[in-house]
Design a protein around this motif. Structure first.
Motif, PDB file in Angstrom:
ATOM      1  N   ASP A 102       0.776  -1.214   0.047  1.00 45.66           N
ATOM      2  CA  ASP A 102       0.153  -0.032   0.059  1.00 45.66           C
ATOM      3  C   ASP A 102       0.904   1.265   0.100  1.00 45.66           C
ATOM      4  OD1 ASP A 102      -1.572   2.287   0.758  1.00 45.66           O
ATOM      5  OD2 ASP A 102      -2.788   0.941   2.123  1.00 45.66           O
ATOM      6  N   PRO A 103       0.815   2.043  -0.977  1.00 46.94           N
ATOM      7  CA  PRO A 103       1.644   3.374  -1.262  1.00 46.94           C
ATOM      8  C   PRO A 103       1.510   4.110   0.080  1.00 46.94           C
ATOM      9  CG  PRO A 103       0.063   3.456  -2.800  1.00 46.94           C
ATOM     10  CD  PRO A 103      -0.140   1.883  -2.261  1.00 46.94           C
ATOM     11  N   ALA A 104       0.545   4.227   0.637  1.00 46.19           N
ATOM     12  CA  ALA A 104       0.043   5.466   1.576  1.00 46.19           C
ATOM     13  C   ALA A 104       0.676   4.780   2.916  1.00 46.19           C
ATOM     14  CB  ALA A 104      -1.335   5.372   1.930  1.00 46.19           C
ATOM     15  N   LYS A 105       0.880   3.557   3.121  1.00 48.25           N
ATOM     16  CA  LYS A 105       1.479   2.933   4.484  1.00 48.25           C
ATOM     17  C   LYS A 105       2.920   3.145   4.234  1.00 48.25           C
ATOM     18  CE  LYS A 105      -2.531   0.107   5.560  1.00 48.25           C
ATOM     19  NZ  LYS A 105      -3.027  -1.027   5.652  1.00 48.25           N
ATOM     20  N   LEU A 106       3.230   2.737   2.875  1.00 51.66           N
ATOM     21  CA  LEU A 106       4.934   2.626   2.647  1.00 51.66           C
ATOM     22  C   LEU A 106       5.327   4.095   2.733  1.00 51.66           C
ATOM     23  CD1 LEU A 106       7.187   0.733   1.851  1.00 51.66           C
ATOM     24  CD2 LEU A 106       6.818   1.503  -0.506  1.00 51.66           C
ATOM     25  N   SER A 107       4.869   5.122   2.470  1.00 52.33           N
ATOM     26  CA  SER A 107       5.096   6.491   2.517  1.00 52.33           C
ATOM     27  C   SER A 107       5.100   6.946   4.039  1.00 52.33           C
ATOM     28  CB  SER A 107       4.027   7.526   1.760  1.00 52.33           C
ATOM     29  OG  SER A 107       4.083   7.141   0.429  1.00 52.33           O
TER      30      SER A 107
ATOM     31  N   GLY B 248       9.822  10.793   0.322  1.00 51.94           N
ATOM     32  CA  GLY B 248       9.104  11.506  -0.766  1.00 51.94           C
ATOM     33  C   GLY B 248       7.900  11.133  -1.317  1.00 51.94           C
ATOM     34  N   GLY B 249       7.618  10.076  -0.644  1.00 51.86           N
ATOM     35  CA  GLY B 249       6.226   9.434  -0.989  1.00 51.86           C
ATOM     36  C   GLY B 249       6.274   8.100  -1.997  1.00 51.86           C
ATOM     37  N   ALA B 250       5.297   7.333  -1.989  1.00 49.57           N
ATOM     38  CA  ALA B 250       5.093   6.515  -3.104  1.00 49.57           C
ATOM     39  C   ALA B 250       3.750   6.298  -3.794  1.00 49.57           C
ATOM     40  CB  ALA B 250       5.230   4.942  -2.127  1.00 49.57           C
TER      41      ALA B 250
ATOM     42  N   TRP C 225       8.863   5.365  -6.491  1.00 51.15           N
ATOM     43  CA  TRP C 225       9.258   5.624  -4.910  1.00 51.15           C
ATOM     44  C   TRP C 225      10.124   6.714  -5.117  1.00 51.15           C
ATOM     45  CZ3 TRP C 225      11.102  -0.030  -3.088  1.00 51.15           C
ATOM     46  CH2 TRP C 225       9.828  -0.693  -2.734  1.00 51.15           C
ATOM     47  N   ASP C 226       9.790   7.606  -4.052  1.00 50.95           N
ATOM     48  CA  ASP C 226      10.800   8.916  -3.900  1.00 50.95           C
ATOM     49  C   ASP C 226      11.373   9.088  -2.581  1.00 50.95           C
ATOM     50  OD1 ASP C 226      11.690  11.422  -4.521  1.00 50.95           O
ATOM     51  OD2 ASP C 226       9.974  12.330  -4.962  1.00 50.95           O
ATOM     52  N   PHE C 227      12.782   9.362  -2.457  1.00 54.56           N
ATOM     53  CA  PHE C 227      13.149   9.581  -1.105  1.00 54.56           C
ATOM     54  C   PHE C 227      14.064  10.828  -0.877  1.00 54.56           C
ATOM     55  CE2 PHE C 227      13.421   5.150  -2.870  1.00 54.56           C
ATOM     56  CZ  PHE C 227      12.865   4.214  -1.630  1.00 54.56           C
ATOM     57  N   ALA C 228      13.824  11.352   0.103  1.00 56.65           N
ATOM     58  CA  ALA C 228      14.521  12.716   0.565  1.00 56.65           C
ATOM     59  C   ALA C 228      15.813  12.500   0.279  1.00 56.65           C
ATOM     60  CB  ALA C 228      14.094  13.114   1.977  1.00 56.65           C
ATOM     61  N   ASP C 229      16.706  11.433   0.670  1.00 56.63           N
ATOM     62  CA  ASP C 229      18.046  11.323   0.537  1.00 56.63           C
ATOM     63  C   ASP C 229      18.613  11.214  -0.746  1.00 56.63           C
ATOM     64  OD1 ASP C 229      16.424   9.026   1.207  1.00 56.63           O
ATOM     65  OD2 ASP C 229      18.396   7.928   1.819  1.00 56.63           O
ATOM     66  N   PHE C 230      17.792  10.549  -1.601  1.00 59.98           N
ATOM     67  CA  PHE C 230      17.938  10.588  -3.140  1.00 59.98           C
ATOM     68  C   PHE C 230      16.671  11.109  -4.033  1.00 59.98           C
ATOM     69  CE2 PHE C 230      20.463   7.205  -1.204  1.00 59.98           C
ATOM     70  CZ  PHE C 230      21.805   7.540  -1.914  1.00 59.98           C
ATOM     71  N   PRO C 231      16.562  12.547  -3.817  1.00 54.02           N
ATOM     72  CA  PRO C 231      15.468  13.159  -4.511  1.00 54.02           C
ATOM     73  C   PRO C 231      15.333  12.711  -6.007  1.00 54.02           C
ATOM     74  CG  PRO C 231      16.951  14.677  -3.520  1.00 54.02           C
ATOM     75  CD  PRO C 231      17.819  13.178  -3.503  1.00 54.02           C
ATOM     76  N   GLY C 232      14.027  12.559  -6.442  1.00 57.48           N
ATOM     77  CA  GLY C 232      13.671  12.421  -7.762  1.00 57.48           C
ATOM     78  C   GLY C 232      12.696  10.754  -7.442  1.00 57.48           C
ATOM     79  N   ALA C 233      11.861  10.706  -8.278  1.00 60.95           N
ATOM     80  CA  ALA C 233      11.095   9.284  -7.936  1.00 60.95           C
ATOM     81  C   ALA C 233      11.621   8.363  -8.729  1.00 60.95           C
ATOM     82  CB  ALA C 233       9.702   9.421  -8.711  1.00 60.95           C
ATOM     83  N   PHE C 234      11.761   7.052  -8.136  1.00 63.87           N
ATOM     84  CA  PHE C 234      12.456   6.076  -8.666  1.00 63.87           C
ATOM     85  C   PHE C 234      11.397   5.133  -9.521  1.00 63.87           C
ATOM     86  CE2 PHE C 234      15.806   7.083  -5.857  1.00 63.87           C
ATOM     87  CZ  PHE C 234      16.875   6.691  -6.668  1.00 63.87           C
ATOM     88  N   PRO C 235      11.388   4.517 -10.755  1.00 60.61           N
ATOM     89  CA  PRO C 235      10.419   3.662 -11.125  1.00 60.61           C
ATOM     90  C   PRO C 235      10.743   2.387 -10.411  1.00 60.61           C
ATOM     91  CG  PRO C 235      11.919   4.142 -12.864  1.00 60.61           C
ATOM     92  CD  PRO C 235      12.384   5.243 -11.770  1.00 60.61           C
ATOM     93  N   VAL C 236       9.903   1.614 -10.082  1.00 61.27           N
ATOM     94  CA  VAL C 236       9.853   0.287  -9.490  1.00 61.27           C
ATOM     95  C   VAL C 236       8.843  -0.609 -10.182  1.00 61.27           C
ATOM     96  CG1 VAL C 236       9.795  -0.964  -7.484  1.00 61.27           C
ATOM     97  CG2 VAL C 236      10.672   1.170  -7.258  1.00 61.27           C
ATOM     98  N   ARG C 237       9.502  -1.636 -11.057  1.00 59.58           N
ATOM     99  CA  ARG C 237       8.948  -2.503 -11.862  1.00 59.58           C
ATOM    100  C   ARG C 237       8.329  -3.765 -10.991  1.00 59.58           C
ATOM    101  NH1 ARG C 237      11.156  -5.064 -15.907  1.00 59.58           N
ATOM    102  NH2 ARG C 237      13.159  -4.367 -15.146  1.00 59.58           N
TER     103      ARG C 237
END
Length: 152
Positions: A24-29, A35-37, A49-61
């Motif tokens: 669940d993206p809300a729970k993971l966030s 930075g949010g899922a 998935w976005d992280f404050a320590d590595f800014p920019g959303a990562f695509p996850v397949r």
């Protein structure tokens, strides 16, 4: 030889609740993706998935999901560090309900080149997955976001 990392930990919650904390993206966030899922973990999905320590959303397949048991993901490694021509590594998360009511979570990430850069990237991700498990445990058992303010 390929580098791989494996971390595991026990969380004092039922397997479905622990599985949902990742799916669940809300729970993971709430505990990991600072930075949010976006997007629910489901077979064939591409979530971010976005992280404050590595800014920019990562695509996850998302390659595979067996509810309450297993999630298999592919995501981009640092340039020139992955053995797969796509540049991705493979992350396998397993969830095992233990007799005492806790859930054993194991995360295996593999697919780095056997180079100095591959080793460095694998160690960095090992740190990240260890932090994720610690943050998930504290969040699910005590409602605390361990990563809040940690990076920014």
């Amino acid at each position: 030889m390929e580098f791989r990392v494996r971390v595991s930990g026990r969380i004092a919650k039922p397997v479905h609740e622990v599985f949902e904390a990742v799916a669940d993206p809300a729970k993971l966030s709430g505990f990991f993706t600072t930075g949010g899922a976006k997007g629910r973990i489901a077979p064939g999905a591409v979530v971010t998935w976005d992280f404050a320590d590595f800014p920019g959303a990562f695509p996850v397949r998302v390659a595979e999901v067996i509810e309450d048991q297993r999630i298999v993901l592919h995501w981009g490694a640092a340039p020139g560090t992955a053995s797969d021509p796509s540049g991705d590594t493979t992350v396998t998360m397993t969830f095992e309900q233990l007799e005492d009511g806790r859930t054993l979570v194991t995360i295996l990430e593999e697919g780095w080149l056997p180079t100095e850069e591959g080793l460095k990237a694998s160690f960095g991700n090992n740190e990240g997955w260890t932090g994720m498990l610690c943050a998930m445990k504290v969040y699910l058992e005590h409602g605390i976001n361990l990563r809040a303010g940690f990076y920014k």
